[in-house]
Design a protein around this motif. Structure first.
Motif, PDB file in Angstrom:
ATOM      1  N   ALA A   5      -9.960   5.692   8.783  1.00 54.60           N
ATOM      2  CA  ALA A   5      -8.888   6.629   9.129  1.00 54.60           C
ATOM      3  C   ALA A   5      -7.524   6.040   8.800  1.00 54.60           C
ATOM      4  CB  ALA A   5      -8.972   6.984  10.611  1.00 54.60           C
ATOM      5  N   MET A   6      -7.362   4.751   9.048  1.00 56.22           N
ATOM      6  CA  MET A   6      -6.090   4.094   8.755  1.00 56.22           C
ATOM      7  C   MET A   6      -5.846   4.026   7.252  1.00 56.22           C
ATOM      8  SD  MET A   6      -3.470   2.669  10.304  1.00 56.22           S
ATOM      9  CE  MET A   6      -2.284   3.234   9.080  1.00 56.22           C
ATOM     10  N   ILE A   7      -6.885   3.704   6.476  1.00 52.87           N
ATOM     11  CA  ILE A   7      -6.756   3.672   5.016  1.00 52.87           C
ATOM     12  C   ILE A   7      -6.372   5.053   4.492  1.00 52.87           C
ATOM     13  CG2 ILE A   7      -8.055   3.414   2.852  1.00 52.87           C
ATOM     14  CD1 ILE A   7      -9.684   1.217   4.316  1.00 52.87           C
ATOM     15  N   ASP A   8      -7.024   6.074   5.028  1.00 54.75           N
ATOM     16  CA  ASP A   8      -6.706   7.448   4.636  1.00 54.75           C
ATOM     17  C   ASP A   8      -5.257   7.787   4.960  1.00 54.75           C
ATOM     18  OD1 ASP A   8      -7.535  10.119   3.714  1.00 54.75           O
ATOM     19  OD2 ASP A   8      -7.201  10.709   5.792  1.00 54.75           O
ATOM     20  N   GLY A   9      -4.781   7.326   6.131  1.00 55.62           N
ATOM     21  CA  GLY A   9      -3.392   7.564   6.512  1.00 55.62           C
ATOM     22  C   GLY A   9      -2.423   6.891   5.565  1.00 55.62           C
ATOM     23  N   CYS A  25       0.219   8.818   2.827  1.00 52.20           N
ATOM     24  CA  CYS A  25       1.656   8.542   2.833  1.00 52.20           C
ATOM     25  C   CYS A  25       2.103   7.803   1.577  1.00 52.20           C
ATOM     26  CB  CYS A  25       2.023   7.725   4.064  1.00 52.20           C
ATOM     27  SG  CYS A  25       1.752   8.617   5.628  1.00 52.20           S
ATOM     28  N   GLY A  26       1.179   7.633   0.628  1.00 54.05           N
ATOM     29  CA  GLY A  26       1.527   7.002  -0.638  1.00 54.05           C
ATOM     30  C   GLY A  26       1.636   5.488  -0.589  1.00 54.05           C
ATOM     31  N   GLU A  27       1.174   4.886   0.493  1.00 53.93           N
ATOM     32  CA  GLU A  27       1.252   3.432   0.629  1.00 53.93           C
ATOM     33  C   GLU A  27      -0.043   2.804   0.098  1.00 53.93           C
ATOM     34  OE1 GLU A  27       2.762   1.833   4.219  1.00 53.93           O
ATOM     35  OE2 GLU A  27       4.163   3.486   4.563  1.00 53.93           O
ATOM     36  N   VAL A  28      -0.164   2.804  -1.228  1.00 52.18           N
ATOM     37  CA  VAL A  28      -1.391   2.378  -1.894  1.00 52.18           C
ATOM     38  C   VAL A  28      -1.685   0.903  -1.649  1.00 52.18           C
ATOM     39  CG1 VAL A  28      -2.545   2.132  -4.132  1.00 52.18           C
ATOM     40  CG2 VAL A  28      -1.132   4.154  -3.661  1.00 52.18           C
ATOM     41  N   GLU A  29      -0.692   0.058  -1.788  1.00 52.05           N
ATOM     42  CA  GLU A  29      -0.921  -1.378  -1.630  1.00 52.05           C
ATOM     43  C   GLU A  29      -1.362  -1.726  -0.210  1.00 52.05           C
ATOM     44  OE1 GLU A  29      -1.090  -3.495  -4.095  1.00 52.05           O
ATOM     45  OE2 GLU A  29      -0.683  -1.763  -5.381  1.00 52.05           O
ATOM     46  N   ALA A  30      -0.781  -1.067   0.769  1.00 53.77           N
ATOM     47  CA  ALA A  30      -1.182  -1.306   2.155  1.00 53.77           C
ATOM     48  C   ALA A  30      -2.634  -0.888   2.371  1.00 53.77           C
ATOM     49  CB  ALA A  30      -0.269  -0.548   3.115  1.00 53.77           C
ATOM     50  N   ALA A  31      -3.020   0.227   1.729  1.00 56.52           N
ATOM     51  CA  ALA A  31      -4.404   0.705   1.827  1.00 56.52           C
ATOM     52  C   ALA A  31      -5.362  -0.299   1.199  1.00 56.52           C
ATOM     53  CB  ALA A  31      -4.545   2.069   1.158  1.00 56.52           C
ATOM     54  N   LYS A  32      -5.006  -0.825   0.033  1.00 55.22           N
ATOM     55  CA  LYS A  32      -5.844  -1.816  -0.643  1.00 55.22           C
ATOM     56  C   LYS A  32      -6.004  -3.070   0.203  1.00 55.22           C
ATOM     57  CE  LYS A  32      -4.612  -0.636  -5.448  1.00 55.22           C
ATOM     58  NZ  LYS A  32      -3.997  -1.170  -6.678  1.00 55.22           N
ATOM     59  N   GLU A  33      -4.890  -3.530   0.754  1.00 57.23           N
ATOM     60  CA  GLU A  33      -4.927  -4.752   1.559  1.00 57.23           C
ATOM     61  C   GLU A  33      -5.840  -4.597   2.766  1.00 57.23           C
ATOM     62  OE1 GLU A  33      -1.857  -7.648   4.088  1.00 57.23           O
ATOM     63  OE2 GLU A  33      -1.062  -6.059   2.792  1.00 57.23           O
TER      64      GLU A  33
END
Length: 220
Positions: A163-167, A171-179
């Motif tokens: 759910a957090m990765i999806d969030g 929001c366009g925060e790709v690098e945060a999702a990858k990390e």
């Protein structure tokens, strides 16, 4: 004060009678019997029995609460308000539905208040509540609030992480999702799917497609 005047919505006294005697504190069985008989064909009675369930505390039973699933999120939020006014203590079954209602209704302020209540009730460790809250904050574009909920008590499961990765991706925060994705010790199919679909929605369609064809996300 007579017992009848305590009943909301001028409920007829014979509705809560047992052997023709009015009971001031109807049992759970009485509530359920009414829900399965009179309330199945009458919205009028359903509203009245709902009010009595709130007043007597039977709203806490998740079977009774299930009658509120009517695709009207604002009414669900209102019912929670009535529940607190009636001093019926919410439990772990209450908040996932409430947080989802806030998401659908785009009620950010009410959602934040619900989160505060979760903490106050000591229920922030429940993963079902937590995942619903993370999804809610993500839908509002409030990734910081979502991340705070993810990190509370340190007991988040894979669904919460997904759910957090999806969030992040919404929001366009790709690098945060990858990390976050690579920090997960346990990943499931949903983890990979949310990354692929999220990358595609962020305009990285070719990259997402390439990873699917390769069967590997090693290049993220």
């Amino acid at each position: 004060m007579s017992t009848t005047t305590n009943l909301p919505y001028h409920l007829p006294s014979n509705v809560f009678s047992t052997e023709n005697k009015l009971t001031s504190q109807p049992s759970q069985k009485t509530i359920l019997d009414l829900l399965n008989t009179r309330c199945s064909t009458s919205l009028h009675y359903l509203k009245q029995v709902h009010a009595v369930a709130l007043r007597t505390g039977h709203f806490q039973d998740h079977y009774v609460s299930g009658c509120l699933e009517n695709n009207e999120p604002c009414k669900a939020i209102w019912c929670y308000y009535k529940m607190t006014v009636a001093h019926a203590r919410p439990n772990k079954f209450t908040y996932p539905t409430l947080l989802k209602a806030c998401t659908v209704a785009e009620a950010a302020e009410e959602g934040s208040q619900a989160h505060a209540h979760v903490i106050k009730q000591g229920l922030s460790g429940d993963v079902h509540i937590r995942s619903a809250g993370i999804q809610m904050y993500g839908s509002f574009g409030e990734v910081e609030g979502a991340r705070r909920m993810l990190d509370e008590d340190g007991n988040s499961d894979v669904i919460c992480f997904n759910a957090m990765i999806d969030g992040y991706l919404k929001c366009g925060e790709v690098e945060a999702a990858k990390e976050l994705f690579w920090s997960m010790e346990d990943k499931n199919v949903g983890s990979w799917n949310v990354m692929v679909s999220g990358m595609a929605k962020c305009g990285k369609i070719e990259e997402a497609r390439g990873r699917v064809l390769q069967g590997s996300f090693g290049g993220f």
